[in-house]
Design a protein around this motif. Structure first.
Motif, short mmCIF file in Angstrom:
data_model
loop_
_atom_site.label_atom_id
_atom_site.label_comp_id
_atom_site.label_asym_id
_atom_site.label_seq_id
_atom_site.Cartn_x
_atom_site.Cartn_y
_atom_site.Cartn_z
N PRO A 142 1.09 -1.20 0.26
CA PRO A 142 -0.07 -0.06 -0.23
C PRO A 142 0.85 1.19 0.01
O PRO A 142 1.94 1.17 0.27
CB PRO A 142 -0.88 0.09 1.23
CG PRO A 142 0.15 -0.97 2.14
CD PRO A 142 0.83 -2.06 1.27
N LEU A 143 0.36 2.16 -0.28
CA LEU A 143 0.89 3.73 -0.34
C LEU A 143 1.81 3.89 0.78
O LEU A 143 2.78 4.36 0.94
CB LEU A 143 -0.04 4.91 -0.77
CG LEU A 143 0.73 6.02 -1.06
CD1 LEU A 143 1.85 6.05 -1.93
CD2 LEU A 143 -0.35 7.13 -1.09
N SER A 144 0.98 3.62 2.08
CA SER A 144 1.66 4.14 3.39
C SER A 144 2.98 3.23 3.68
O SER A 144 3.89 3.88 4.25
CB SER A 144 0.67 3.68 4.51
OG SER A 144 0.29 2.20 4.32
N SER A 145 3.10 2.08 3.14
CA SER A 145 4.58 1.29 3.28
C SER A 145 5.28 1.95 2.52
O SER A 145 6.56 2.03 2.82
CB SER A 145 4.01 0.03 2.94
OG SER A 145 3.13 -0.75 3.81
N ARG A 204 -10.83 -2.05 0.87
CA ARG A 204 -10.43 -0.59 0.94
C ARG A 204 -9.16 -0.30 0.71
O ARG A 204 -8.83 0.94 0.72
CB ARG A 204 -11.17 0.03 2.02
CG ARG A 204 -12.50 0.08 2.32
CD ARG A 204 -12.95 0.51 3.77
NE ARG A 204 -12.47 1.87 3.82
CZ ARG A 204 -12.44 2.47 4.94
NH1 ARG A 204 -12.75 1.89 6.25
NH2 ARG A 204 -12.25 3.54 5.21
N GLU A 205 -7.95 -1.32 0.37
CA GLU A 205 -6.77 -1.05 0.44
C GLU A 205 -6.29 -0.89 -1.16
O GLU A 205 -6.63 -1.84 -1.85
CB GLU A 205 -6.05 -1.91 1.20
CG GLU A 205 -4.52 -1.91 1.30
CD GLU A 205 -4.20 -2.79 2.40
OE1 GLU A 205 -3.50 -2.57 3.37
OE2 GLU A 205 -4.30 -4.07 2.13
N LYS A 206 -5.38 -0.08 -1.35
CA LYS A 206 -5.08 0.10 -2.88
C LYS A 206 -3.64 -0.68 -2.68
O LYS A 206 -2.67 0.18 -2.20
CB LYS A 206 -4.98 1.52 -3.12
CG LYS A 206 -4.39 1.74 -4.65
CD LYS A 206 -4.67 3.30 -5.06
CE LYS A 206 -4.29 3.59 -6.20
NZ LYS A 206 -4.36 5.00 -6.41
N LEU A 207 -3.31 -1.61 -3.39
CA LEU A 207 -1.84 -2.18 -3.50
C LEU A 207 -1.48 -2.01 -4.74
O LEU A 207 -1.91 -2.05 -5.95
CB LEU A 207 -2.27 -3.72 -3.33
CG LEU A 207 -2.77 -4.15 -1.93
CD1 LEU A 207 -2.92 -5.56 -1.93
CD2 LEU A 207 -2.33 -3.64 -0.50
N HIS A 208 -0.11 -1.84 -4.72
CA HIS A 208 0.82 -1.39 -5.85
C HIS A 208 1.85 -2.70 -6.21
O HIS A 208 2.30 -3.17 -5.22
CB HIS A 208 1.65 -0.18 -5.64
CG HIS A 208 0.86 1.06 -5.28
ND1 HIS A 208 0.14 1.24 -3.90
CD2 HIS A 208 0.56 1.88 -6.03
CE1 HIS A 208 -0.24 2.34 -3.79
NE2 HIS A 208 -0.27 2.99 -5.19
#
Length: 114
Positions: free
Chosen positions: A34-37, A69-73
């Protein structure tokens, strides 16, 4: 300009920045973040990281998958492979052929002994 050339230009532009290369390295090591990581590892604000990731997405180097709800890259290595095929491989073949011929020549002179 052809669509293929436009795609290659986007890939080169995306790879030109060390922060974007770091994003790709992070995703290579741990795909599906995710963006936060990613922000934690990049040592930059969320807005800056998002701008870098958007450029990678437009270059098709990163894809996004929503998991709840999580956006994974995720890294997409295909455009890098296409750059390799077009710009690196043809030069590598000549170099490897030269090294093979040199090895054969040197081994022939020494009869296989070093």
């Amino acid at each position: 300009m052809s669509k293929e050339m436009e795609g290659a230009d986007k890939v080169f532009k995306a790879l030109a920045d060390p922060n974007r290369r770091k994003v790709l390295d992070l995703l290579y090591t741990n795909n599906g973040q995710p963006l936060s990581s990613l922000c934690e590892e990049l040592d930059m604000q969320r807005q800056s990281a998002t701008q870098h990731i958007d450029i990678l997405i437009k270059a098709n180097l990163v894809s996004v998958v929503w998991k709840g709800r999580e956006k994974l890259h995720y890294i997409n290595p295909v455009p890098i492979y296409e750059v390799y095929e077009r710009w690196v491989r043809k030069f590598e073949q000549n170099r490897l052929g030269f090294l093979h011929d040199l090895k054969a020549q040197l081994e022939g002179e020494n009869h296989g002994k070093t």
